[in-house]
Design a protein around this motif. Structure first.
Motif, PDB file in Angstrom:
ATOM      1  N   ASN A 188     174.519  46.469  34.620  1.00 52.89           N
ATOM      2  CA  ASN A 188     174.841  45.428  33.527  1.00 52.89           C
ATOM      3  C   ASN A 188     176.284  45.197  33.414  1.00 52.89           C
ATOM      4  O   ASN A 188     176.455  44.384  32.414  1.00 52.89           O
ATOM      5  N   LYS A 189     177.136  45.593  34.396  1.00 53.89           N
ATOM      6  CA  LYS A 189     178.663  45.246  34.413  1.00 53.89           C
ATOM      7  C   LYS A 189     178.900  44.065  35.044  1.00 53.89           C
ATOM      8  O   LYS A 189     179.808  43.492  35.120  1.00 53.89           O
ATOM      9  N   LEU A 190     178.002  43.702  36.314  1.00 52.67           N
ATOM     10  CA  LEU A 190     178.320  42.624  37.120  1.00 52.67           C
ATOM     11  C   LEU A 190     176.995  42.154  37.790  1.00 52.67           C
ATOM     12  O   LEU A 190     176.075  42.748  37.655  1.00 52.67           O
ATOM     13  N   PHE A 191     177.110  40.854  38.384  1.00 51.10           N
ATOM     14  CA  PHE A 191     175.997  40.537  39.176  1.00 51.10           C
ATOM     15  C   PHE A 191     175.434  41.103  40.357  1.00 51.10           C
ATOM     16  O   PHE A 191     176.485  41.527  41.100  1.00 51.10           O
ATOM     17  N   GLY A 192     174.286  41.155  40.611  1.00 50.40           N
ATOM     18  CA  GLY A 192     174.016  41.556  41.617  1.00 50.40           C
ATOM     19  C   GLY A 192     175.059  41.043  43.118  1.00 50.40           C
ATOM     20  O   GLY A 192     175.189  41.687  44.028  1.00 50.40           O
ATOM     21  N   ILE A 193     174.961  39.626  43.138  1.00 53.10           N
ATOM     22  CA  ILE A 193     175.498  39.004  44.175  1.00 53.10           C
ATOM     23  C   ILE A 193     177.141  39.165  44.337  1.00 53.10           C
ATOM     24  O   ILE A 193     177.803  39.515  45.173  1.00 53.10           O
ATOM     25  N   GLU A 194     177.712  39.816  43.234  1.00 52.52           N
ATOM     26  CA  GLU A 194     179.294  40.231  43.048  1.00 52.52           C
ATOM     27  C   GLU A 194     179.027  41.758  43.663  1.00 52.52           C
ATOM     28  O   GLU A 194     180.079  42.070  43.854  1.00 52.52           O
ATOM     29  N   CYS A 195     178.246  42.226  43.883  1.00 57.74           N
ATOM     30  CA  CYS A 195     177.992  43.558  44.600  1.00 57.74           C
ATOM     31  C   CYS A 195     178.251  43.415  46.253  1.00 57.74           C
ATOM     32  O   CYS A 195     177.972  44.600  46.730  1.00 57.74           O
ATOM     33  N   ASN A 196     178.204  42.379  46.397  1.00 57.97           N
ATOM     34  CA  ASN A 196     178.322  42.091  48.041  1.00 57.97           C
ATOM     35  C   ASN A 196     176.693  42.227  48.642  1.00 57.97           C
ATOM     36  O   ASN A 196     176.646  42.410  49.978  1.00 57.97           O
ATOM     37  N   PHE A 197     175.818  42.122  47.702  1.00 54.87           N
ATOM     38  CA  PHE A 197     174.432  42.279  48.573  1.00 54.87           C
ATOM     39  C   PHE A 197     174.241  41.238  49.555  1.00 54.87           C
ATOM     40  O   PHE A 197     173.247  41.572  50.342  1.00 54.87           O
TER      41      PHE A 197
END
Length: 295
Positions: A188-197
């Motif tokens: 819940n701290k960042l968007f999945g796309i921000e995880c470089n997925f």
């Protein structure tokens, strides 16, 4: 990664999803296309909140009539519960097999020695009845072998693989800029796309709807990706979880994982952020490493 070394990833867990509706069940939830997963190919995927925020990351591997879900062991129970919530009336069985199966990682080079392998992320073969796959996120992470614990050591001996310290594997993962440890701290701290997925082959923008799809697609299509999860190289001091990171006195990020293999959410397009420059946080001096697989 040395061709003779193997890393027994005792900190990984295994769920098994089976049943008549298993394919549709997963397709409606995960960020990747389950139809990519078969006897010859595995995929990396995530489960997001309806708003597209990160919850869980895992590797999906076809096994018999169902799917192995390879995830961080500390997230296994929570992922089991989350999947069970979505289950409703679906004809799906979810089992936690973490005490029966184990994951062993070995080199990309060793993987290519097996007959019938292809040099592409996610390529999957069978060693007897057990899946071996080239990591679908990045080939430099090597291969993963999912095997019953009782057969593990005999199989490793036959494959001429030597048990090696697990820290070596996670140091490599951190150097590559791929987070695998303490993923609970990202929820819940960042968007999945921000995880470089996307770069780690974990998002399919062509598949139909899934949980969190709307915001994920919007960030991508409107080119609004301005922050990324990036590895921290600590120069001095001690990292504090949640502490801001500053460049020239301007806040450009936040420490999210502060333990052995630290990561931060960084405004990587901010004009104040320069690759490999020294940055300051609450009680530390650090650098942010931008991997070469991020353009």
């Amino acid at each position: 990664m040395n061709i003779q070394k193997v890393y027994i990833l005792a900190d990984r867990g295994i769920l098994y999803i089976n049943g008549a509706d298993a394919n549709e069940f997963l397709q409606n939830m995960i960020s990747n296309d389950i139809n990519k997963v078969n006897e010859d190919n595995s995929c990396f995927a995530s489960l997001l909140t309806p708003q597209g925020k990160f919850l869980f990351a895992f590797i999906v591997v076809k096994h018999k009539s169902g799917y192995f879900i390879d995830c961080e062991k500390s997230q296994t129970e929570a992922l089991f519960k989350q999947l069970s919530i979505y289950k409703l009336r679906s004809k799906v069985e979810i089992m936690n097999l973490s005490n029966e199966f184990v994951i062993a990682a070995f080199s990309h080079e060793k993987f290519l020695k097996f007959e019938g392998t292809k040099d592409q992320p996610g390529n999957t073969i069978k060693y007897r009845e057990d899946p071996i796959l080239l990591d679908p996120r990045n080939k430099d992470l090597g291969a993963r072998f999912i095997i019953n614990l009782e057969k593990l050591y005999l199989s490793l001996k036959k494959l001429e693989l030597k048990d090696s310290p697990i820290a070596e594997y996670y140091e490599l993962s951190h150097e590559l800029g791929i987070a695998q440890k303490e993923m609970n701290k990202l929820q819940n701290k960042l968007f999945g796309i921000e995880c470089n997925f996307e770069e780690l082959n974990g998002i399919d923008f062509k598949k139909g709807c899934y949980v969190g799809q709307e915001n994920t697609a919007r960030i991508k299509l409107k080119n609004k990706l301005s922050k990324r999860l990036l590895a921290i190289q600590l120069i001095s001091g001690k990292l504090t979880e949640g502490a801001s990171i500053y460049a020239n006195g301007i806040e450009i990020g936040k420490v999210l994982i502060n333990d052995e293999y630290p990561f931060a959410l960084i405004k990587y397009l901010d004009e104040n952020f320069k690759k490999d420059s020294e940055l300051k946080s609450e009680n530390s001096v650090l650098r942010i490493k931008v991997p070469n697989w991020i353009s």
